[in-house]
Scaffold this active site. Sequence first.
Site, PDB file in Angstrom:
ATOM      1  N   ASN A 163     -30.896  20.835 -14.127  1.00 37.28           N
ATOM      2  CA  ASN A 163     -31.053  21.855 -14.653  1.00 37.28           C
ATOM      3  C   ASN A 163     -29.357  22.794 -14.690  1.00 37.28           C
ATOM      4  O   ASN A 163     -29.549  23.935 -15.103  1.00 37.28           O
ATOM      5  CB  ASN A 163     -31.751  22.894 -13.404  1.00 37.28           C
ATOM      6  CG  ASN A 163     -31.058  22.986 -12.190  1.00 37.28           C
ATOM      7  OD1 ASN A 163     -30.031  22.697 -11.791  1.00 37.28           O
ATOM      8  ND2 ASN A 163     -31.920  23.831 -11.310  1.00 37.28           N
ATOM      9  N   ASP A 200     -30.504  17.027  -8.087  1.00 35.86           N
ATOM     10  CA  ASP A 200     -31.816  17.491  -7.705  1.00 35.86           C
ATOM     11  C   ASP A 200     -32.928  16.499  -7.778  1.00 35.86           C
ATOM     12  O   ASP A 200     -32.584  15.297  -8.371  1.00 35.86           O
ATOM     13  CB  ASP A 200     -32.240  18.827  -8.369  1.00 35.86           C
ATOM     14  CG  ASP A 200     -31.991  18.609  -9.881  1.00 35.86           C
ATOM     15  OD1 ASP A 200     -32.367  17.751 -10.378  1.00 35.86           O
ATOM     16  OD2 ASP A 200     -31.494  19.852 -10.586  1.00 35.86           O
ATOM     17  N   HIS A 243     -23.211   6.907   2.185  1.00 35.23           N
ATOM     18  CA  HIS A 243     -22.911   8.231   1.820  1.00 35.23           C
ATOM     19  C   HIS A 243     -21.695   8.568   2.933  1.00 35.23           C
ATOM     20  O   HIS A 243     -21.143   9.722   2.685  1.00 35.23           O
ATOM     21  CB  HIS A 243     -24.001   9.390   1.951  1.00 35.23           C
ATOM     22  CG  HIS A 243     -24.471   9.386   3.468  1.00 35.23           C
ATOM     23  ND1 HIS A 243     -25.440   8.322   3.674  1.00 35.23           N
ATOM     24  CD2 HIS A 243     -24.854  10.111   4.341  1.00 35.23           C
ATOM     25  CE1 HIS A 243     -25.947   8.570   5.048  1.00 35.23           C
ATOM     26  NE2 HIS A 243     -25.331   9.724   5.345  1.00 35.23           N
ATOM     27  N   ASP A 244     -21.682   8.004   4.091  1.00 32.57           N
ATOM     28  CA  ASP A 244     -20.523   8.351   4.989  1.00 32.57           C
ATOM     29  C   ASP A 244     -19.411   7.536   4.837  1.00 32.57           C
ATOM     30  O   ASP A 244     -18.511   7.597   5.626  1.00 32.57           O
ATOM     31  CB  ASP A 244     -21.028   8.249   6.428  1.00 32.57           C
ATOM     32  CG  ASP A 244     -21.950   9.511   6.877  1.00 32.57           C
ATOM     33  OD1 ASP A 244     -21.746  10.398   6.115  1.00 32.57           O
ATOM     34  OD2 ASP A 244     -23.018   9.241   7.790  1.00 32.57           O
ATOM     35  N   ASP A 304     -35.041  10.347   4.494  1.00 28.76           N
ATOM     36  CA  ASP A 304     -33.958  10.639   5.409  1.00 28.76           C
ATOM     37  C   ASP A 304     -34.028  11.692   6.310  1.00 28.76           C
ATOM     38  O   ASP A 304     -33.811  12.649   5.995  1.00 28.76           O
ATOM     39  CB  ASP A 304     -32.568  10.785   4.697  1.00 28.76           C
ATOM     40  CG  ASP A 304     -31.441  10.405   5.704  1.00 28.76           C
ATOM     41  OD1 ASP A 304     -31.647  10.460   6.972  1.00 28.76           O
ATOM     42  OD2 ASP A 304     -30.198   9.938   5.077  1.00 28.76           O
ATOM     43  N   GLU A 356     -30.147   4.638  12.276  1.00 29.14           N
ATOM     44  CA  GLU A 356     -28.732   4.948  12.255  1.00 29.14           C
ATOM     45  C   GLU A 356     -28.373   4.726  13.585  1.00 29.14           C
ATOM     46  O   GLU A 356     -28.674   5.665  14.496  1.00 29.14           O
ATOM     47  CB  GLU A 356     -28.304   6.304  11.586  1.00 29.14           C
ATOM     48  CG  GLU A 356     -26.704   6.110  11.647  1.00 29.14           C
ATOM     49  CD  GLU A 356     -26.239   7.448  11.052  1.00 29.14           C
ATOM     50  OE1 GLU A 356     -25.210   7.524  10.785  1.00 29.14           O
ATOM     51  OE2 GLU A 356     -26.766   8.418  11.351  1.00 29.14           O
ATOM     52  N   ASP A 375     -31.931   9.503  10.947  1.00 27.41           N
ATOM     53  CA  ASP A 375     -30.355   9.789  11.108  1.00 27.41           C
ATOM     54  C   ASP A 375     -30.198   9.761  12.645  1.00 27.41           C
ATOM     55  O   ASP A 375     -30.885  10.599  13.279  1.00 27.41           O
ATOM     56  CB  ASP A 375     -30.204  11.235  10.266  1.00 27.41           C
ATOM     57  CG  ASP A 375     -28.767  11.492  10.364  1.00 27.41           C
ATOM     58  OD1 ASP A 375     -27.917  10.884   9.922  1.00 27.41           O
ATOM     59  OD2 ASP A 375     -28.446  12.631  11.125  1.00 27.41           O
TER      60      ASP A 375
END
Length: 541
Positions: A24, A30, A312-313, A99, A249, A195
């Site tokens: 958008n 998104d 992502h970490d 997640d 995790e 997580d």
Amino acid sequence: MKKSDWFKDVVVYQIYTRSFFDSNGDGVGDIAGVTGKLNYIEELGVDVIWLSPFCSSPNYDNGYDVSDYRDIMKEFGTMADLELLIEECHKRGIKVMMDLVLNHSSDEHPWFIEARSSKDNPKRDYYIWSKEPNNWESYFEDSAWSFDEGSGEYYLHHFYHRQPDLNWSNPKLREEIYQIVEWWIDKGIDAFRLDAIHHIGKPEGLPDAPKPEHEWGKRNYRNLEETHHYLQELYQKVLINYDVMTVGETGGTTPESTRLYVDKNRNELDMVFHFGHVHMEKLDAPVLRKYFKEWYDSLSPKGWDTVFFSNHDLPRHVSIFGDDKDYWEESAKLFATLELTMWGTPYIYQGEEIGMTNVRFDDIDEYQDQASKKRYEWALQSSKNEEEAWEYFLQYNRDNSRTPMQWNSQDHGGFTTGEPWIKVNPNYKRINVEEESQDPDSILNYYKELIALRKANTALKRGNLELYGEEDSQILAYTRRDKEEEFLILLNISGDRVEYRVDNINEDWKLVIGNYDKQPELLSQNNRFQPWEARVYIINK
């Protein structure tokens, strides 16, 4: 419904939604953006998409601070958007992994707002309070305790002070969590990534951490017996009734302690992420040979493992463990070969399939991750000088993996028509999906071939693993074998040209895939490997 082990046969693709595709033009990826790219995901050939946290959140930690477990983060869209994504995924035979953040909530969650309103509030015990905090440290801040002015006590937070830890010793809290898990399964969620799940159990009495032996010593209150008790209860009350996949995790685990999570007879989790390999300064063949052997010997046959090098970490693995300059393509393909032929479920992180690299912005203000900036401060306070601390930050900050997906060579890599929440890596004009889609020898098409090869051969999914080679060899050699087939994988984990001898070749090994042109079609006794060369051979029994 009887729980099965389909999780052993799948390839998972992790989507950091905020940086995947913006539908958008507000600069933030998104859920509708993910739906819009399902054709790409389907063509890649993966079986499961792992979506970063999408529940309502003030986004102090990009969704890992949940303020409503049954609603969608406004920046990501609506519940209808998510339902459509799940529906479209299932039409394509793709499963959806959520997640789920259950160690802590946001400080804007109604539970915490009630809890801090009064010491007598029924929700007070949903969190962990103390008049005299112990010496525990936070991952993202200095102390793991923050003082609440209103109620006059400290509350515990493993991460930011905006992320108070939930008190799993409270049975009412656990019942609420189990209802949340079941609620999402009813919505169509097929899998959960849990997580920081290794932190949910706290030691009785919350004692001081002993004198630390290393940097993270005062954060070692994890992987405790209490955690296993809660996971077994979650399994018995919820998971046993559904054919869903779970991965936790669990930093700080050993091969032995990981087995406690994944042994199928203990009824806890299907697999976990452990991080010993990705936190090493260098990965070479001797290190990887020892690493994979230890974990395979410990976990099989009753347990299962994960295979990954980025998330992502973490920084981009082609920049940390490979060579993102002279042998960018070769080393990216080599790690793809390792990831997709090793024992365990492979997890591909968005962008690695096109060889996305670490980013180097000139100014620290161009980075968004506050936790990494805090570690830069800590590095300056340690023995590192300013130059060393900055280089450390550039290499290991979490924004390396969070810059937008590079779809094409247009503005912002085609990620958004607006201003992106974080700048795109400037190399997007050279490294992008559109460019690689048109090149049959690209990293992207190599991933597609490898995924298809794994899915078509049970030996690569479930076959036994056997590692070979001299301890100091730069070649990582191993076989994957079942009753029908046997694969031999040879990987030169270095930028050197290497001679490698294979003894006792009694049968014809045929090359099925490799990362160089003009590789030998048949295996011979004496082999010469190019830098970062990967070969996969097969012999039919």
